[in-house]
Design an enzyme around this catalytic site. Structure first.
Site, PDB file in Angstrom:
ATOM      1  N   HIS A   1    -113.025  54.587  36.818  1.00  0.00           N
ATOM      2  CA  HIS A   1    -113.527  54.062  38.084  1.00  0.00           C
ATOM      3  C   HIS A   1    -114.885  53.452  37.852  1.00  0.00           C
ATOM      4  O   HIS A   1    -115.660  53.952  37.037  1.00  0.00           O
ATOM      5  CB  HIS A   1    -113.630  55.180  39.136  1.00  0.00           C
ATOM      6  CG  HIS A   1    -113.645  54.633  40.513  1.00  0.00           C
ATOM      7  ND1 HIS A   1    -114.780  54.143  41.094  1.00  0.00           N
ATOM      8  CD2 HIS A   1    -112.645  54.470  41.414  1.00  0.00           C
ATOM      9  CE1 HIS A   1    -114.483  53.703  42.294  1.00  0.00           C
ATOM     10  NE2 HIS A   1    -113.196  53.874  42.518  1.00  0.00           N
TER      11      HIS A   1
ATOM     12  N   ASP B   1    -105.660  56.834  42.760  1.00  0.00           N
ATOM     13  CA  ASP B   1    -104.292  56.318  42.684  1.00  0.00           C
ATOM     14  C   ASP B   1    -103.384  57.117  41.762  1.00  0.00           C
ATOM     15  O   ASP B   1    -102.186  56.831  41.684  1.00  0.00           O
ATOM     16  CB  ASP B   1    -104.320  54.856  42.209  1.00  0.00           C
ATOM     17  CG  ASP B   1    -104.946  53.951  43.246  1.00  0.00           C
ATOM     18  OD1 ASP B   1    -104.538  54.054  44.410  1.00  0.00           O
ATOM     19  OD2 ASP B   1    -105.843  53.163  42.905  1.00  0.00           O
TER      20      ASP B   1
HETATM   21  N1  CMC Z   1    -107.582  53.111  30.154  1.00  0.00           N
HETATM   22  C1  CMC Z   1    -108.158  52.899  28.948  1.00  0.00           C
HETATM   23  N2  CMC Z   1    -109.447  52.492  28.790  1.00  0.00           N
HETATM   24  C2  CMC Z   1    -110.158  52.302  29.898  1.00  0.00           C
HETATM   25  C3  CMC Z   1    -109.628  52.500  31.185  1.00  0.00           C
HETATM   26  C4  CMC Z   1    -108.299  52.929  31.293  1.00  0.00           C
HETATM   27  N3  CMC Z   1    -107.737  53.145  32.491  1.00  0.00           N
HETATM   28  N4  CMC Z   1    -110.571  52.226  32.118  1.00  0.00           N
HETATM   29  C5  CMC Z   1    -111.658  51.859  31.433  1.00  0.00           C
HETATM   30  N5  CMC Z   1    -111.427  51.907  30.084  1.00  0.00           N
HETATM   31  C6  CMC Z   1    -112.387  51.655  29.006  1.00  0.00           C
HETATM   32  C7  CMC Z   1    -112.619  50.158  28.805  1.00  0.00           C
HETATM   33  O1  CMC Z   1    -111.727  49.615  27.859  1.00  0.00           O
HETATM   34  C8  CMC Z   1    -114.054  50.158  28.345  1.00  0.00           C
HETATM   35  O2  CMC Z   1    -114.057  50.538  26.998  1.00  0.00           O
HETATM   36  P1  CMC Z   1    -115.135  49.902  25.964  1.00  0.00           P
HETATM   37  O3  CMC Z   1    -116.463  50.406  26.427  1.00  0.00           O
HETATM   38  O4  CMC Z   1    -114.745  50.415  24.617  1.00  0.00           O
HETATM   39  O5  CMC Z   1    -115.009  48.418  26.085  1.00  0.00           O
HETATM   40  C9  CMC Z   1    -114.707  51.271  29.138  1.00  0.00           C
HETATM   41  O6  CMC Z   1    -113.633  52.206  29.427  1.00  0.00           O
HETATM   42  C10 CMC Z   1    -115.364  50.836  30.435  1.00  0.00           C
HETATM   43  O7  CMC Z   1    -114.394  50.100  31.182  1.00  0.00           O
HETATM   44  P2  CMC Z   1    -114.732  48.888  32.173  1.00  0.00           P
HETATM   45  O8  CMC Z   1    -113.551  48.008  32.310  1.00  0.00           O
HETATM   46  O9  CMC Z   1    -116.026  48.254  31.733  1.00  0.00           O
HETATM   47  O10 CMC Z   1    -115.019  49.658  33.523  1.00  0.00           O
HETATM   48  P3  CMC Z   1    -115.046  49.014  34.953  1.00  0.00           P
HETATM   49  O11 CMC Z   1    -115.985  49.819  35.748  1.00  0.00           O
HETATM   50  O12 CMC Z   1    -115.294  47.545  34.885  1.00  0.00           O
HETATM   51  O13 CMC Z   1    -113.538  49.186  35.468  1.00  0.00           O
HETATM   52  C11 CMC Z   1    -111.589  50.101  36.453  1.00  0.00           C
HETATM   53  C12 CMC Z   1    -113.123  50.184  36.338  1.00  0.00           C
HETATM   54  C13 CMC Z   1    -111.108  51.007  37.575  1.00  0.00           C
HETATM   55  C14 CMC Z   1    -111.194  48.647  36.794  1.00  0.00           C
HETATM   56  C15 CMC Z   1    -110.970  50.508  35.102  1.00  0.00           C
HETATM   57  O14 CMC Z   1    -111.308  51.844  34.798  1.00  0.00           O
HETATM   58  C16 CMC Z   1    -109.458  50.333  35.082  1.00  0.00           C
HETATM   59  O15 CMC Z   1    -108.981  49.241  34.788  1.00  0.00           O
HETATM   60  N6  CMC Z   1    -108.685  51.421  35.400  1.00  0.00           N
HETATM   61  C17 CMC Z   1    -107.265  51.328  35.486  1.00  0.00           C
HETATM   62  C18 CMC Z   1    -106.885  50.667  36.794  1.00  0.00           C
HETATM   63  C19 CMC Z   1    -107.033  51.611  37.962  1.00  0.00           C
HETATM   64  O16 CMC Z   1    -106.623  52.759  37.913  1.00  0.00           O
HETATM   65  N7  CMC Z   1    -107.596  51.086  39.053  1.00  0.00           N
HETATM   66  C20 CMC Z   1    -107.784  51.852  40.287  1.00  0.00           C
HETATM   67  C21 CMC Z   1    -109.209  52.143  40.542  1.00  0.00           C
HETATM   68  S1  CMC Z   1    -109.393  53.377  41.831  1.00  0.00           S
HETATM   69  C22 CMC Z   1    -108.861  52.569  43.244  1.00  0.00           C
HETATM   70  C23 CMC Z   1    -109.954  51.819  43.876  1.00  0.00           C
HETATM   71  O17 CMC Z   1    -110.943  52.455  44.291  1.00  0.00           O
HETATM   72  O18 CMC Z   1    -109.799  50.611  43.994  1.00  0.00           O
END
Ligand code: CMC
Length: 431
Positions: free
Chosen positions: A308, A365
């Site tokens: 998140h 989720d």
């Molecule tokens: N699986 C594997 N690696 C992950 C995941 C995941 N679900 N989420 C983040 N990472 C890794 C990412 O690859 C990155 O690694 P590195 O530092 O080596 O590059 C690190 O963790 C930070 O990730 P980020 O993409 O910079 O984080 P963000 O804050 O931009 O993204 C997120 C947050 C929710 C989009 C992301 O965690 C994600 O894609 N999760 C899966 C989709 C999901 O479950 N979404 C629902 C969110 S909750 C509902 C809502 O409130 O909308």
């Protein structure tokens, strides 16, 4: 505004910027005068560290896993309230008295029907249309069937006719979109049923098979909707505010919010989670394979339902949803292999340094879909359920945005231009 200021030194010149403090002591540097003072703008793609407004609706502490609506902890609200009570709280700032709640319930009944002409619209969507596209379209058309009133005759505690209509009608639209999707006759709202019971009845009652509303289903749905009701400046809520800042009314803003929520990185994640768990099941429960894919920097695959932007600890909503999930499956005696797979996946992730070091815990989720499935709600309706829950939050933010001169300025970010600067024009025949 505090007495404190921040000093920014660029090229030897010092610029002084005011500091704003939240009621919980968090501080923000107010950079609004920066460009005027210095010619500089700030760059923050994805708004990782930018406050877009000042708000009094929801408090979130992502490090401690705290989420409060109008100062009340979500755990207390989920344990003690029905969804529309919480909707009232978000919209007005106060929990309703018994009399106010009665009036609000009455409004939910009074406004539950949608204009019969709108029902023809459902007929013209192609078979298997997404209930999310139907929802956003139908919410947009409410603008024409139920024009927003400039002056409300009898608003109470900040609840306008438009707000009450929207909350009640979106529930009807959501259930009708499902009935149309499966080709069954519509079931109209009943005055004797509560908000959530009515929704379930409109979804599942059939002329040849009357539906009995299970109390546990109503309890679970109330809790789920409460836990989704607001989450401060997330993607869809920011969309509602941004669209609203252009001066359009409530309905088009909510329609835009529905579309933003649809994405798999946002509300659409609950659908993606079910697909992921199904895939793992079909693949002989090969957890290692999918965990390895998610960790591979050259593979875009992610474990959906984990991580998140703001929570760096267990999402407090996910914790409560996990509890509800077990209670629903036990009471309804549903044996869903996906629950076992979800629990095992969560356990393995919690033991893996890649996820632990990045603070990747289950989010809202991860377990919600398993509950919806146990209630009989099909996967393509999951994000609609999220939208139904998020609706009062969107409306509250739209209202707040409009009532505050500063946040209702048209949203218009700047950019750092990296393209070509000035090219001599080349005529068609010379290209
Ligand atoms: N699986 C594997 N690696 C992950 C995941 C995941 N679900 N989420 C983040 N990472 C890794 C990412 O690859 C990155 O690694 P590195 O530092 O080596 O590059 C690190 O963790 C930070 O990730 P980020 O993409 O910079 O984080 P963000 O804050 O931009 O993204 C997120 C947050 C929710 C989009 C992301 O965690 C994600 O894609 N999760 C899966 C989709 C999901 O479950 N979404 C629902 C969110 S909750 C509902 C809502 O409130 O909308």
């Amino acid at each position: 505004m505090t007495q404190e200021t921040a000093q920014l030194i660029v090229d030897g010149k010092t610029y002084t910027l005011p500091v704003v403090e939240s009621t919980t002591g968090e501080r923000a540097i107010d950079i609004r005068s920066l460009r005027q003072q210095s010619g500089y703008i700030t760059l923050d793609s994805g708004y990782m560290n930018t406050g877009s407004c000042q708000s009094t609706i929801t408090y979130l502490d992502g490090d401690q896993g705290i989420l409060r609506y109008r100062g009340y902890d979500i755990a207390d609200l989920a344990a003690n309230c029905v969804f529309i009570e919480v909707a009232y709280l978000l919209l007005t700032g106060e929990l309703p008295t018994a009399k106010e709640l009665d009036r609000f319930k009455y409004d939910m009944t009074r406004y539950a029907l949608i204009h019969e002409d709108m029902i023809h619209f459902f007929d013209h969507f192609p078979p298997n249309s997404s209930p999310m596209s139907i929802l956003s379209t139908m919410v947009g058309t409410l603008h024409d069937f139920y024009p927003e009133m400039d002056q409300e005759e009898d608003p109470y505690g900040g609840i306008t006719t438009t707000t009450a209509r929207l909350l009640s009608k979106v529930r009807t639209i959501a259930a009708f979109s499902y009935k149309k999707n499966i080709g069954h006759p519509l079931v109209y709202p009943r005055p004797d049923l509560s908000y959530c019971a009515n929704f379930l009845n409109m979804m599942f009652d059939r002329p040849n098979m009357p539906y009995r509303v299970e109390p546990i289903a109503v309890i679970a749905l109330n809790k789920l909707l409460i836990l989704h009701a607001d989450h401060e400046q997330n993607c869809s809520t920011s969309t509602v505010r941004l669209v609203g800042s252009a001066g359009v009314g409530l309905y088009p803003c909510i329609s835009a919010g529905v579309n933003a929520l649809w994405g798999p990185s946002h509300g659409g994640a609950n659908v993606a989670v079910m697909r992921m768990l199904e895939t793992i099941r079909r693949d002989g429960r090969d957890y290692d394979k999918y965990i390895a894919k998610a960790k591979d920097p050259n593979d875009p695959y992610r474990l959906t339902g984990f991580g998140h932007r703001v929570y760096k600890t267990y999402d407090p909503r996910a914790k409560l949803i996990k509890e509800i999930c077990t209670a629903v499956l036990d009471t309804l005696q549903v044996d869903d292999p996906l629950l076992e797979i979800a629990q095992e996946l969560e356990y393995r992730v919690s033991q893996d340094d890649y996820f632990v070091s990045r603070n990747l815990y289950p989010n809202v989720d991860f377990y919600s879909g398993i509950i919806y499935r146990a209630l009989g709600i099909p996967t393509n309706m999951f994000t609609v359920m999220f939208a139904l829950g998020r609706l009062p939050g969107w409306i509250a933010h739209w209202q707040e945005m409009n009532s505050d001169k500063d946040s209702s300025r048209i949203g218009r970010p700047r950019q750092v231009y990296r393209g070509l600067v000035n090219r001599p024009f080349v005529r068609l025949e010379d290209r």
